[in-house]
Design a protein around this motif. Sequence first.
Motif, PDB file in Angstrom:
ATOM      1  N   ALA A 222     -22.499   6.197   1.183  1.00 31.92           N
ATOM      2  CA  ALA A 222     -23.652   5.460   0.655  1.00 31.92           C
ATOM      3  C   ALA A 222     -23.462   3.967   0.880  1.00 31.92           C
ATOM      4  O   ALA A 222     -22.365   3.427   0.713  1.00 31.92           O
ATOM      5  N   THR A 223     -24.568   3.333   1.270  1.00 30.86           N
ATOM      6  CA  THR A 223     -24.563   1.883   1.481  1.00 30.86           C
ATOM      7  C   THR A 223     -25.631   1.202   0.627  1.00 30.86           C
ATOM      8  O   THR A 223     -25.814  -0.009   0.714  1.00 30.86           O
ATOM      9  N   GLY A 224     -26.337   1.990  -0.171  1.00 34.68           N
ATOM     10  CA  GLY A 224     -27.379   1.398  -0.997  1.00 34.68           C
ATOM     11  C   GLY A 224     -27.802   2.325  -2.109  1.00 34.68           C
ATOM     12  O   GLY A 224     -27.362   3.481  -2.190  1.00 34.68           O
ATOM     13  N   LEU A 225     -28.616   1.800  -3.011  1.00 33.55           N
ATOM     14  CA  LEU A 225     -29.287   2.636  -4.012  1.00 33.55           C
ATOM     15  C   LEU A 225     -30.564   1.946  -4.436  1.00 33.55           C
ATOM     16  O   LEU A 225     -30.674   0.721  -4.352  1.00 33.55           O
ATOM     17  N   TYR A 226     -31.526   2.735  -4.862  1.00 34.68           N
ATOM     18  CA  TYR A 226     -32.845   2.195  -5.188  1.00 34.68           C
ATOM     19  C   TYR A 226     -33.370   1.272  -4.089  1.00 34.68           C
ATOM     20  O   TYR A 226     -33.943   0.218  -4.349  1.00 34.68           O
ATOM     21  N   GLY A 227     -33.138   1.681  -2.842  1.00 38.27           N
ATOM     22  CA  GLY A 227     -33.752   0.961  -1.737  1.00 38.27           C
ATOM     23  C   GLY A 227     -33.161  -0.393  -1.434  1.00 38.27           C
ATOM     24  O   GLY A 227     -33.720  -1.150  -0.648  1.00 38.27           O
ATOM     25  N   GLN A 228     -32.049  -0.729  -2.049  1.00 34.69           N
ATOM     26  CA  GLN A 228     -31.423  -2.012  -1.724  1.00 34.69           C
ATOM     27  C   GLN A 228     -29.936  -1.813  -1.490  1.00 34.69           C
ATOM     28  O   GLN A 228     -29.395  -0.744  -1.747  1.00 34.69           O
ATOM     29  N   ALA A 229     -29.302  -2.885  -0.975  1.00 37.61           N
ATOM     30  CA  ALA A 229     -27.873  -2.796  -0.687  1.00 37.61           C
ATOM     31  C   ALA A 229     -27.121  -2.396  -1.948  1.00 37.61           C
ATOM     32  O   ALA A 229     -27.517  -2.723  -3.071  1.00 37.61           O
ATOM     33  N   LEU A 230     -26.049  -1.688  -1.769  1.00 34.48           N
ATOM     34  CA  LEU A 230     -25.242  -1.196  -2.886  1.00 34.48           C
ATOM     35  C   LEU A 230     -24.743  -2.366  -3.733  1.00 34.48           C
ATOM     36  O   LEU A 230     -24.124  -3.283  -3.207  1.00 34.48           O
ATOM     37  N   PRO A 231     -25.006  -2.350  -5.038  1.00 38.17           N
ATOM     38  CA  PRO A 231     -24.420  -3.380  -5.903  1.00 38.17           C
ATOM     39  C   PRO A 231     -22.887  -3.250  -5.902  1.00 38.17           C
ATOM     40  O   PRO A 231     -22.361  -2.145  -5.753  1.00 38.17           O
ATOM     41  N   ASN A 232     -22.208  -4.367  -6.066  1.00 40.05           N
ATOM     42  CA  ASN A 232     -20.738  -4.334  -6.005  1.00 40.05           C
ATOM     43  C   ASN A 232     -20.147  -3.322  -6.967  1.00 40.05           C
ATOM     44  O   ASN A 232     -19.186  -2.628  -6.643  1.00 40.05           O
ATOM     45  N   GLN A 233     -20.694  -3.239  -8.184  1.00 40.69           N
ATOM     46  CA  GLN A 233     -20.115  -2.346  -9.192  1.00 40.69           C
ATOM     47  C   GLN A 233     -20.246  -0.874  -8.816  1.00 40.69           C
ATOM     48  O   GLN A 233     -19.558  -0.025  -9.363  1.00 40.69           O
ATOM     49  N   ASN A 234     -21.133  -0.568  -7.864  1.00 35.58           N
ATOM     50  CA  ASN A 234     -21.290   0.811  -7.420  1.00 35.58           C
ATOM     51  C   ASN A 234     -20.498   1.119  -6.156  1.00 35.58           C
ATOM     52  O   ASN A 234     -20.604   2.216  -5.604  1.00 35.58           O
ATOM     53  N   GLY A 235     -19.700   0.151  -5.690  1.00 31.01           N
ATOM     54  CA  GLY A 235     -18.815   0.451  -4.569  1.00 31.01           C
ATOM     55  C   GLY A 235     -19.196  -0.180  -3.250  1.00 31.01           C
ATOM     56  O   GLY A 235     -18.906   0.383  -2.189  1.00 31.01           O
ATOM     57  N   ALA A 236     -19.830  -1.344  -3.309  1.00 26.91           N
ATOM     58  CA  ALA A 236     -20.225  -2.047  -2.082  1.00 26.91           C
ATOM     59  C   ALA A 236     -19.006  -2.352  -1.221  1.00 26.91           C
ATOM     60  O   ALA A 236     -17.912  -2.532  -1.749  1.00 26.91           O
ATOM     61  N   PRO A 237     -19.221  -2.416   0.096  1.00 31.84           N
ATOM     62  CA  PRO A 237     -20.508  -2.176   0.761  1.00 31.84           C
ATOM     63  C   PRO A 237     -20.692  -0.715   1.186  1.00 31.84           C
ATOM     64  O   PRO A 237     -21.774  -0.347   1.603  1.00 31.84           O
ATOM     65  N   ILE A 238     -19.642   0.113   1.027  1.00 32.16           N
ATOM     66  CA  ILE A 238     -19.768   1.507   1.487  1.00 32.16           C
ATOM     67  C   ILE A 238     -18.848   2.389   0.664  1.00 32.16           C
ATOM     68  O   ILE A 238     -17.674   2.066   0.462  1.00 32.16           O
ATOM     69  N   ARG A 239     -19.384   3.487   0.138  1.00 33.05           N
ATOM     70  CA  ARG A 239     -18.605   4.391  -0.713  1.00 33.05           C
ATOM     71  C   ARG A 239     -19.010   5.826  -0.416  1.00 33.05           C
ATOM     72  O   ARG A 239     -20.077   6.090   0.135  1.00 33.05           O
ATOM     73  N   LEU A 240     -18.118   6.723  -0.807  1.00 32.18           N
ATOM     74  CA  LEU A 240     -18.353   8.139  -0.618  1.00 32.18           C
ATOM     75  C   LEU A 240     -19.206   8.683  -1.764  1.00 32.18           C
ATOM     76  O   LEU A 240     -19.099   8.201  -2.892  1.00 32.18           O
TER      77      LEU A 240
END
Length: 297
Positions: A186-204
């Motif tokens: 994943a590189t995003g959520l809710y149509g925008q770049a992944l917030p840092n707290q969710n594992g930016a910039p790329i997470r499994l």
Amino acid sequence: MRPASDLTWTDVTPEHLFLNRRSFIAGAAALVAGSAGAAGFSTDEAPNSFDEITNYNNFYEFGFGKTDPARFAKGLTTDPWSVEIDGLVDRPGSYSVADLAPDNAVEERIYRLRCVEAWSMVIPWLGVPLASVLEKVGVQPGAKFVEFETLLRPEEMPAQRRRSMQWPYREGLRLDEAMHPLTILATGLYGQALPNQNGAPIRLVVPWKYGFKSIKSIVRITLTDTQPVSTWQAMQPGEYGFYANVNPRVDHPRWSQATERRIGAGLLGGRQDTLMFNGYGEQVASLYAGMDLARDY
Ligand SMILES: Nc1nc2c(c(=O)[nH]1)N[C@H]1C(S)=C(S)[C@@H](COP(=O)(O)O)O[C@H]1N2
Ligand SMILES: [Mo]
């Protein structure tokens, strides 16, 4: 059928618009019989709010409190970023996020997330199948497992300055789990770049496994012939197994896994039954045929 992400993610974000668009997409998808589009992978359960998803997190590099990641991950530098892919691959090397998840390949996946702590959410991710990345780098015949590693940068990840865990955070999957179409980077959520707290910039994101398998802020992906030892397994082997498939019949040694608290569902109606494989059994149960899931958890 074009994937939902092709519609118009450029004009995105306000949450109410997103939700309207979702019901539009769901309606459109329902008209296409046998659609192989993104709708086939996504749940139609109501997503948690952006606020919930970005303020109730586990990202221990920033502290153990649920609001620590939102407070302390702001200072994480995520650009430039590179992911080292090595081990049993034809084209090892250093890849950018854009190499791995080019904009035109990114799709939307609305998945349930079930934390081993018995809370859950529904999150509208953006990302690419991990399989597409592995195909790009060329998996060699001897590879049986995939190991993942999070960034080690104590200057920006305050809890890494303490020996509270074994850093860097590591996770692993069997190759067939990694290649499964539900497994995404994943590189995003809710149509925008992944917030840092969710594992930016790329997470499994592996939706049928407990949340701790979905490792954040990945800097290394290694193809190997031996089963990796994940951080949680190394620290508490009696509590956290390698597979970590969501299973309501296998309790954590210190609490039941039979039910879960859906974040945001309210004080009265908040608890619900936990589903085998987090509700993805139809798609993934065959991966574990013949295994004793009470023993090999
Ligand atoms: N590097 C790293 N990845 C991690 C964690 C972590 O502490 N560090 N926590 C895991 C746990 S326990 C969960 S439940 C999910 C939470 O993801 P979310 O905060 O985006 O909901 O991230 C997982 N990935
Ligand atoms: Mo978790």
